[in-house]
Design a protein around this motif. Structure first.
Motif, PDB file in Angstrom:
ATOM      1  N   SER A  22       9.618  -6.800  -8.238  1.00  0.00           N
ATOM      2  CA  SER A  22       9.210  -6.300  -6.924  1.00  0.00           C
ATOM      3  C   SER A  22       9.283  -4.779  -6.878  1.00  0.00           C
ATOM      4  O   SER A  22       8.369  -4.108  -6.376  1.00  0.00           O
ATOM      5  N   THR A  25       6.503  -3.187  -8.937  1.00  0.00           N
ATOM      6  CA  THR A  25       5.221  -3.320  -8.239  1.00  0.00           C
ATOM      7  C   THR A  25       5.099  -2.295  -7.120  1.00  0.00           C
ATOM      8  O   THR A  25       4.040  -1.683  -6.934  1.00  0.00           O
ATOM      9  N   ALA A  77       2.238  -3.998  -2.415  1.00  0.00           N
ATOM     10  CA  ALA A  77       3.046  -4.911  -3.227  1.00  0.00           C
ATOM     11  C   ALA A  77       3.538  -6.131  -2.457  1.00  0.00           C
ATOM     12  O   ALA A  77       4.211  -6.987  -3.035  1.00  0.00           O
ATOM     13  N   VAL A  80       3.201  -9.698  -3.934  1.00  0.00           N
ATOM     14  CA  VAL A  80       4.081  -9.910  -5.090  1.00  0.00           C
ATOM     15  C   VAL A  80       5.525 -10.084  -4.635  1.00  0.00           C
ATOM     16  O   VAL A  80       6.248 -10.954  -5.138  1.00  0.00           O
TER      17      VAL A  80
END
Length: 249
Positions: A22, A25, A77, A80
């Motif tokens: 995370s 990203t 992000a 994700v």
């Protein structure tokens, strides 16, 4: 005891992996958005009309680009991040429940995006102008770019979260905390709460603005009930199919 320790360690490794993925990203999204920080700032400024933003510190131009990049990177992000959250809790779910992870992630992202767009197009312009008009021509604003970016970011984030009502209701139904029947039975109470909430958060207290805010909230509540009924019906059908096939549910 050894198996339990190994299980816990594996779970912690999975958590660390999800956090790292995370974070990477977000950083990649922020790095890309850094070069587009000022176009993004121009988008954020549109609801406020023709305003002239100032900065008071020599580091402010860079820090503002950095903050906007991080803010935009989180938005980019988000799918994700949400997927990593659900992947982390997936081992605790049953096999048939794991199949709902992808639709739930998609639902979360779509609802959040709808909330951000709705707040940006219909509420933020009215709210910002109302706040600025409180000066009544007697005082002139000195708007700093860092304060405005913080205001706009929190505003859009709040509306994105507020649109997660169907998602939260569906999760509560899946956990058997609420039922579609109770949601339908208490619709009057829900509507009153929505109208009161709209009256509180609407900056100018005009009936038109309140209606603009309350209408999608009511639609989302009704949509939540439809999702809840659909989930319960689907679960019941699967249970009947398994029972007919001689498999215990």
């Amino acid at each position: 005891m050894v198996d339990e320790k190994i299980s816990i360690l594996d779970h912690l490794d999975e958590l660390r992996r999800s956090i790292i993925i995370s974070a990477i990203t977000v950083l990649i999204g922020a790095a890309i958005c850094f070069n587009y920080a000022y176009p993004i700032l121009n988008i954020l400024k549109k609801p406020a009309g023709s305003i002239d933003l100032k900065f008071v510190n020599i580091m402010d131009p860079f820090m503002i680009k950095f903050k906007i990049a991080i803010f935009a990177g989180i938005f980019v992000a988000l799918p994700v991040i949400i997927y990593q959250v659900f992947s982390f809790i997936a081992p605790a779910l049953k096999k048939n429940e794991k199949k709902t992870i992808y639709p739930l992630v998609l639902l979360f992202v779509i609802l959040f995006a709808c909330g951000v767009v709705f707040g940006y197009k219909y509420i933020m312009p009215v709210g910002t102008q109302w706040l600025l008009n409180q000066a009544e021509g007697q005082i002139s604003p000195i708007l700093t770019v860092d304060k405005y970016v913080a205001y706009a970011s929190l505003f859009l984030l709040a509306f994105g979260i507020s649109f997660e009502t169907p998602f939260l209701v569906l999760v509560l139904v899946m956990l058997n905390i609420v039922s579609p029947k109770s949601l339908r039975k208490n619709w009057r109470i829900a509507y009153i709460i929505i109208l009161l909430f709209a009256a509180i958060v609407t900056p100018d207290w005009s009936p038109v603005t309140m209606a603009i805010f309350a209408a999608p909230m009511i639609v989302l509540y009704e949509f939540s009930i439809v999702l809840a009924w659909w989930y319960k019906k689907l679960k019941k059908k699967k249970k009947e199919d398994l029972t007919e096939g001689g498999v215990e549910f």
